[in-house]
Design an enzyme around this catalytic site. Structure first.
Site, PDB file in Angstrom:
ATOM      1  N   ASP A 292       0.310   2.700  -7.450  1.00  0.00           N
ATOM      2  CA  ASP A 292       1.170   1.762  -6.762  1.00  0.00           C
ATOM      3  C   ASP A 292       0.874   0.620  -6.351  1.00  0.00           C
ATOM      4  O   ASP A 292       1.390  -0.532  -5.960  1.00  0.00           O
ATOM      5  CB  ASP A 292       1.678   2.720  -5.552  1.00  0.00           C
ATOM      6  CG  ASP A 292       2.855   1.714  -4.673  1.00  0.00           C
ATOM      7  OD1 ASP A 292       3.637   1.417  -5.484  1.00  0.00           O
ATOM      8  OD2 ASP A 292       2.788   1.657  -3.390  1.00  0.00           O
TER       9      ASP A 292
ATOM     10  N   THR B 293      -2.466   4.393  -3.947  1.00  0.00           N
ATOM     11  CA  THR B 293      -1.538   4.088  -3.224  1.00  0.00           C
ATOM     12  C   THR B 293      -1.975   3.143  -2.078  1.00  0.00           C
ATOM     13  O   THR B 293      -1.452   2.717  -1.290  1.00  0.00           O
ATOM     14  CB  THR B 293      -0.487   5.043  -2.470  1.00  0.00           C
ATOM     15  OG1 THR B 293      -1.259   5.871  -1.698  1.00  0.00           O
ATOM     16  CG2 THR B 293       0.408   5.804  -3.572  1.00  0.00           C
ATOM     17  N   ALA B 294      -3.411   2.922  -2.160  1.00  0.00           N
ATOM     18  CA  ALA B 294      -4.031   2.183  -0.934  1.00  0.00           C
ATOM     19  C   ALA B 294      -3.925   0.474  -1.109  1.00  0.00           C
ATOM     20  O   ALA B 294      -3.025  -0.393  -0.976  1.00  0.00           O
ATOM     21  CB  ALA B 294      -5.348   2.736  -0.643  1.00  0.00           C
ATOM     22  N   ARG B 295      -4.860   0.133  -2.209  1.00  0.00           N
ATOM     23  CA  ARG B 295      -4.995  -1.253  -2.451  1.00  0.00           C
ATOM     24  C   ARG B 295      -5.654  -1.368  -4.077  1.00  0.00           C
ATOM     25  O   ARG B 295      -6.515  -0.512  -4.262  1.00  0.00           O
ATOM     26  CB  ARG B 295      -5.880  -2.054  -1.483  1.00  0.00           C
ATOM     27  CG  ARG B 295      -5.294  -2.378  -0.392  1.00  0.00           C
ATOM     28  CD  ARG B 295      -4.070  -3.448  -0.534  1.00  0.00           C
ATOM     29  NE  ARG B 295      -3.430  -3.820   0.804  1.00  0.00           N
ATOM     30  CZ  ARG B 295      -2.472  -3.337   1.470  1.00  0.00           C
ATOM     31  NH1 ARG B 295      -1.817  -2.555   0.778  1.00  0.00           N
ATOM     32  NH2 ARG B 295      -2.026  -3.850   2.558  1.00  0.00           N
TER      33      ARG B 295
ATOM     34  N   HIS C 111       4.100  -1.429  -5.968  1.00  0.00           N
ATOM     35  CA  HIS C 111       3.499  -1.549  -4.469  1.00  0.00           C
ATOM     36  C   HIS C 111       4.846  -0.992  -3.515  1.00  0.00           C
ATOM     37  O   HIS C 111       5.150  -2.031  -2.644  1.00  0.00           O
ATOM     38  CB  HIS C 111       2.977  -2.802  -4.089  1.00  0.00           C
ATOM     39  CG  HIS C 111       2.243  -2.700  -2.962  1.00  0.00           C
ATOM     40  ND1 HIS C 111       0.870  -3.314  -2.685  1.00  0.00           N
ATOM     41  CD2 HIS C 111       2.315  -2.105  -1.577  1.00  0.00           C
ATOM     42  CE1 HIS C 111       0.226  -3.295  -1.663  1.00  0.00           C
ATOM     43  NE2 HIS C 111       1.184  -2.483  -1.000  1.00  0.00           N
TER      44      HIS C 111
ATOM     45  N   GLY D 239       4.939   1.813  -1.660  1.00  0.00           N
ATOM     46  CA  GLY D 239       4.695   3.058  -0.695  1.00  0.00           C
ATOM     47  C   GLY D 239       5.250   3.104   0.434  1.00  0.00           C
ATOM     48  O   GLY D 239       5.808   4.101   0.896  1.00  0.00           O
ATOM     49  N   SER D 240       5.607   1.980   1.038  1.00  0.00           N
ATOM     50  CA  SER D 240       6.091   1.974   2.649  1.00  0.00           C
ATOM     51  C   SER D 240       7.694   1.724   2.403  1.00  0.00           C
ATOM     52  O   SER D 240       8.329   1.554   3.604  1.00  0.00           O
ATOM     53  CB  SER D 240       5.325   1.377   3.430  1.00  0.00           C
ATOM     54  OG  SER D 240       5.302  -0.233   3.158  1.00  0.00           O
TER      55      SER D 240
ATOM     56  N   GLU E   4      -1.239  -8.815  -7.785  1.00  0.00           N
ATOM     57  CA  GLU E   4       0.188  -8.387  -7.468  1.00  0.00           C
ATOM     58  C   GLU E   4       0.783  -9.777  -7.055  1.00  0.00           C
ATOM     59  O   GLU E   4       0.085 -10.534  -6.203  1.00  0.00           O
ATOM     60  CB  GLU E   4      -0.015  -7.176  -6.249  1.00  0.00           C
ATOM     61  CG  GLU E   4      -0.636  -5.963  -6.689  1.00  0.00           C
ATOM     62  CD  GLU E   4      -0.289  -4.977  -5.575  1.00  0.00           C
ATOM     63  OE1 GLU E   4       0.277  -5.418  -4.470  1.00  0.00           O
ATOM     64  OE2 GLU E   4      -0.910  -4.024  -5.795  1.00  0.00           O
TER      65      GLU E   4
END
Ligand code: DGY
Length: 319
Positions: free
Chosen positions: A263, A237-239, A286, A288-289, A268
């Site tokens: 994610d 879920t980072a990069r 992407h 996550g947030s 992207e």
């Protein structure tokens, strides 16, 4: 007093945009398309401040073409790999990010991906949704149990710690690799590994939570996937930059890695089209947030940083 002129590159939360419109002479990109290099360069002449997302790229080449007006880039993201920090700082432009406020939302999504990857969420959903579910057997869709398994975390910063807290609730045995060992009141019993190699050897589940830097690019490559216990599940879920995507597919093909929850992708938006043939990759775009609460908090944190800067104080999240 004249309000500082601010460009908001994407459609942030309504509460954020209202507050920005109250306090700044703001231009908002309601069309919500990523800002191009040409738009960013032009904005440096027209605005005192920009609130970008990770979709706008402040490369050295772009920053070299800036006009002197722009004073601060207040990112609406914790990750800043889309910014050449050295180039921005060399031009005297302040750069901030939005740490802390998205840790729980991202950790929740990592949990969703871990569970979904471990328990065949993609294939299971499809078989019910398409009406193809016509039998049942004790041997049907048998997955990997999280409870009691060892979880390896690479990057035990705020998001890594938030994920560890949630994973403790699932009875997982937490191990981590970090540049430095955490104090006991933050490690909360998690086992520290001095090397990534050592961590991987115990990671039945592996979750990535480190920033994307030149050092962490392809941190999970073919050699490292091979070090995981057979049947491991990998979550990112980072990069996307952290994972060699061809090596991941090879590890899935061989069965050494059982499943992945992703994610983030090298490319992207869009992701990796080759992943679509893998039912054992559970993918999200992407997000996550992407909760209402966190979007408000990220927007407010970016504005707090701007407010401090224009009040002559050091922004809390100055990089
Ligand atoms: C972040 O904040 O870095 C998230 O990935 C969203 O941009």
């Amino acid at each position: 007093m004249t309000k500082p002129r601010l460009w908001i590159t994407r459609r942030l939360s309504d509460a954020t945009l209202e507050r920005a419109a109250r306090d700044y002479d703001v231009v908002i990109n309601y069309e919500d398309e990523p800002g191009t290099a040409a738009q960013i360069i032009a904005a440096s002449a027209d605005f005192d401040a920009i609130i970008p997302c990770h979709s706008e790229h402040f490369s050295a080449e772009v920053v070299a073409q800036f006009s002197p007006r722009l004073k601060i880039v207040a990112n609406h993201s914790v990750g800043v790999d889309h910014c050449d920090l050295d180039a921005l700082k060399a031009r005297g432009i302040a750069v901030t990010n939005t740490p802390d406020v998205l840790s729980d939302a991202t950790a929740e999504l990592a949990m969703l991906l871990m569970l979904g990857a471990a328990r065949h969420a993609v294939a299971g959903d499809r078989i019910v949704r398409t009406g193809a579910w016509d039998s049942w057997s004790p041997a049907f869709m048998v997955g990997k149990q999280v409870t009691g398994s060892r979880l390896g975390i690479i990057g035990m910063g705020r998001v890594g710690q938030a994920f560890a807290a949630k994973a403790r609730g699932f009875g997982m045995d937490i191990h981590y690799y970090n540049r430095s060992e955490l104090p006991a009141d933050q490690a909360l019993g998690a086992t520290y590994h001095k090397s990534i190699e050592s961590l991987l050897s115990v990671a039945d589940f592996l979750s990535l939570h480190c920033p994307a830097t030149p050092e962490t690019t392809d941190v999970m490559n073919a050699d490292r996937f091979a070090l995981l216990p057979k049947g491991a599940v990998v979550v990112n879920t980072a990069r996307g930059a952290l994972v060699d995507e061809n090596a991941l597919m090879a590890a899935l093909d061989s069965g050494h890695v059982a499943a992945a929850g992703l994610d983030c992708f090298k490319v992207e938006p869009g992701g990796n089209p080759a992943f679509a043939q893998y039912d054992n990759i559970f993918m999200l775009p992407h997000i996550g947030s992407a909760t209402r609460k966190t979007r408000d908090a990220m927007g407010f944190r970016a504005l707090d940083n701007l407010d401090a800067f224009f009040a002559g104080r050091a922004p809390g999240d100055l990089l």
